[in-house]
Design a protein around this motif. Structure first.
Motif, mmCIF file in Angstrom:
data_model
loop_
_atom_site.group_PDB
_atom_site.id
_atom_site.type_symbol
_atom_site.label_atom_id
_atom_site.label_comp_id
_atom_site.label_asym_id
_atom_site.label_seq_id
_atom_site.Cartn_x
_atom_site.Cartn_y
_atom_site.Cartn_z
ATOM 1 N N THR A 127 -15.049 3.402 -6.813
ATOM 2 C CA THR A 127 -14.903 3.042 -8.218
ATOM 3 C C THR A 127 -15.440 1.628 -8.475
ATOM 4 N N PRO A 128 -15.943 1.401 -9.683
ATOM 5 C CA PRO A 128 -16.432 0.062 -10.015
ATOM 6 C C PRO A 128 -15.316 -0.981 -9.965
ATOM 7 N N GLU A 129 -14.082 -0.558 -10.255
ATOM 8 C CA GLU A 129 -12.947 -1.493 -10.203
ATOM 9 C C GLU A 129 -12.740 -2.036 -8.798
ATOM 10 N N ARG A 130 -12.831 -1.189 -7.804
ATOM 11 C CA ARG A 130 -12.650 -1.633 -6.419
ATOM 12 C C ARG A 130 -13.687 -2.677 -6.035
ATOM 13 N N TYR A 131 -14.918 -2.439 -6.422
ATOM 14 C CA TYR A 131 -15.986 -3.383 -6.088
ATOM 15 C C TYR A 131 -15.858 -4.678 -6.893
ATOM 16 N N ALA A 132 -15.418 -4.582 -8.144
ATOM 17 C CA ALA A 132 -15.224 -5.781 -8.962
ATOM 18 C C ALA A 132 -14.109 -6.643 -8.384
ATOM 19 N N ILE A 133 -13.026 -6.011 -7.938
ATOM 20 C CA ILE A 133 -11.917 -6.740 -7.329
ATOM 21 C C ILE A 133 -12.372 -7.396 -6.031
ATOM 22 N N LEU A 134 -13.097 -6.665 -5.203
ATOM 23 C CA LEU A 134 -13.623 -7.223 -3.954
ATOM 24 C C LEU A 134 -14.509 -8.431 -4.239
ATOM 25 N N ASP A 135 -15.398 -8.310 -5.211
ATOM 26 C CA ASP A 135 -16.307 -9.405 -5.552
ATOM 27 C C ASP A 135 -15.515 -10.629 -6.024
ATOM 28 N N LEU A 140 -2.651 -4.195 -13.400
ATOM 29 C CA LEU A 140 -1.982 -4.828 -12.272
ATOM 30 C C LEU A 140 -1.746 -3.810 -11.159
ATOM 31 N N ALA A 141 -1.454 -2.567 -11.535
ATOM 32 C CA ALA A 141 -1.272 -1.505 -10.529
ATOM 33 C C ALA A 141 -2.558 -1.286 -9.736
ATOM 34 N N THR A 142 -3.697 -1.319 -10.410
ATOM 35 C CA THR A 142 -4.982 -1.170 -9.722
ATOM 36 C C THR A 142 -5.211 -2.334 -8.764
ATOM 37 N N ILE A 143 -4.827 -3.531 -9.178
ATOM 38 C CA ILE A 143 -4.955 -4.703 -8.294
ATOM 39 C C ILE A 143 -4.127 -4.487 -7.031
ATOM 40 N N TYR A 144 -2.851 -4.127 -7.189
ATOM 41 C CA TYR A 144 -1.990 -3.916 -6.019
ATOM 42 C C TYR A 144 -2.523 -2.808 -5.115
ATOM 43 N N ASN A 145 -2.920 -1.691 -5.692
ATOM 44 C CA ASN A 145 -3.443 -0.571 -4.895
ATOM 45 C C ASN A 145 -4.723 -0.962 -4.165
ATOM 46 N N THR A 146 -5.588 -1.692 -4.834
ATOM 47 C CA THR A 146 -6.849 -2.102 -4.210
ATOM 48 C C THR A 146 -6.607 -3.139 -3.126
ATOM 49 N N LEU A 147 -5.656 -4.047 -3.330
ATOM 50 C CA LEU A 147 -5.327 -5.014 -2.282
ATOM 51 C C LEU A 147 -4.833 -4.305 -1.025
ATOM 52 N N ASP A 148 -4.012 -3.268 -1.182
ATOM 53 C CA ASP A 148 -3.568 -2.479 -0.022
ATOM 54 C C ASP A 148 -4.749 -1.813 0.667
ATOM 55 N N LEU A 149 -5.633 -1.233 -0.116
ATOM 56 C CA LEU A 149 -6.816 -0.565 0.434
ATOM 57 C C LEU A 149 -7.704 -1.574 1.168
ATOM 58 N N LEU A 150 -7.940 -2.735 0.567
ATOM 59 C CA LEU A 150 -8.795 -3.753 1.188
ATOM 60 C C LEU A 150 -8.151 -4.330 2.443
ATOM 61 N N SER A 151 -6.834 -4.408 2.442
ATOM 62 C CA SER A 151 -6.125 -4.853 3.639
ATOM 63 C C SER A 151 -6.311 -3.846 4.765
ATOM 64 N N GLY A 170 -2.057 -13.592 -9.951
ATOM 65 C CA GLY A 170 -3.108 -14.563 -10.231
ATOM 66 C C GLY A 170 -4.483 -13.917 -10.251
ATOM 67 N N LEU A 171 -4.707 -12.981 -9.324
ATOM 68 C CA LEU A 171 -5.974 -12.253 -9.293
ATOM 69 C C LEU A 171 -6.135 -11.437 -10.574
ATOM 70 N N TYR A 172 -5.067 -10.775 -10.975
ATOM 71 C CA TYR A 172 -5.064 -9.988 -12.216
ATOM 72 C C TYR A 172 -5.441 -10.863 -13.407
ATOM 73 N N GLU A 173 -4.782 -12.005 -13.530
ATOM 74 C CA GLU A 173 -5.050 -12.919 -14.645
ATOM 75 C C GLU A 173 -6.495 -13.415 -14.623
ATOM 76 N N GLU A 213 -13.295 -11.207 -17.391
ATOM 77 C CA GLU A 213 -14.551 -10.631 -16.911
ATOM 78 C C GLU A 213 -14.512 -9.107 -16.812
ATOM 79 N N TYR A 214 -13.377 -8.591 -16.334
ATOM 80 C CA TYR A 214 -13.306 -7.170 -16.017
ATOM 81 C C TYR A 214 -11.855 -6.732 -16.164
ATOM 82 N N ARG A 215 -11.584 -5.853 -17.059
ATOM 83 C CA ARG A 215 -10.208 -5.421 -17.312
ATOM 84 C C ARG A 215 -9.774 -4.374 -16.282
ATOM 85 N N VAL A 216 -8.757 -4.745 -15.517
ATOM 86 C CA VAL A 216 -8.125 -3.817 -14.575
ATOM 87 C C VAL A 216 -6.618 -3.983 -14.723
#
Length: 145
Positions: free
Chosen positions: A24-32, A58-69, A45-48, A53-56
């Motif tokens: 998903t584009p959200e995953r790549y935007a968060i990684l970037d 907070l749940a997407t942030i948490y889920n993506t952080l787990d995935l990236l971890s 803080g990441l969410y804020e 730049e890119y609306r995601v």
């Protein structure tokens, strides 16, 4: 895009392909965004920082952080009594953390003697790849209160 970002993008793409997860584009935007941050950050803080730049969500942030971890692209630190802190794992130097038990302030430091001692340590039936060291105490600001 920096060379470092290209390699982390490739690592994420390989990870998603192996597990048959959506790219998903959200995953790549968060990684970037994460790889543009120096030091530690928390999910809120990441969410804020992403909202302009890119609306995601907070749940997407948490889920993506787990995935990236799980993909080895982010390190999650759970310091006693404080919200989880994260940092990028690729392209960072080995460092240690001093954590204030009063205000939660985190300071990174390096120490050649500690690094050499850990690298020289031999473990039975175990080969270390990296380490984290946390030292808990009171920062100067909290000691002076």
């Amino acid at each position: 895009m920096k060379e470092e970002n290209i390699s982390v993008t490739n690592i994420l793409t390989d990870y998603l392909n192996r597990r048959k997860y959506r790219k998903t584009p959200e995953r790549y935007a968060i990684l970037d965004k994460i790889y543009s941050i120096d030091g530690h950050f928390d999910a809120e803080g990441l969410y804020e920082s992403m909202q302009n730049e890119y609306r995601v969500s907070l749940a997407t942030i948490y889920n993506t952080l787990d995935l990236l971890s799980n993909a080895g692209l982010v390190i999650k630190h759970q310091f006693d009594g404080f919200s989880a802190q994260y940092e990028k794992s690729i392209g960072t130097h080995i460092h240690n953390h001093s954590v204030c038990i009063i205000c939660g302030a985190i300071k990174e430091f390096t120490d050649k003697k500690i690094k050499k001692a850990i690298q020289a340590k031999e473990f039975a039936n175990f080969q270390s790849t990296h380490y984290s060291l946390y030292i808990y105490g009171k920062c100067k600001k909290c000691r002076n209160k």
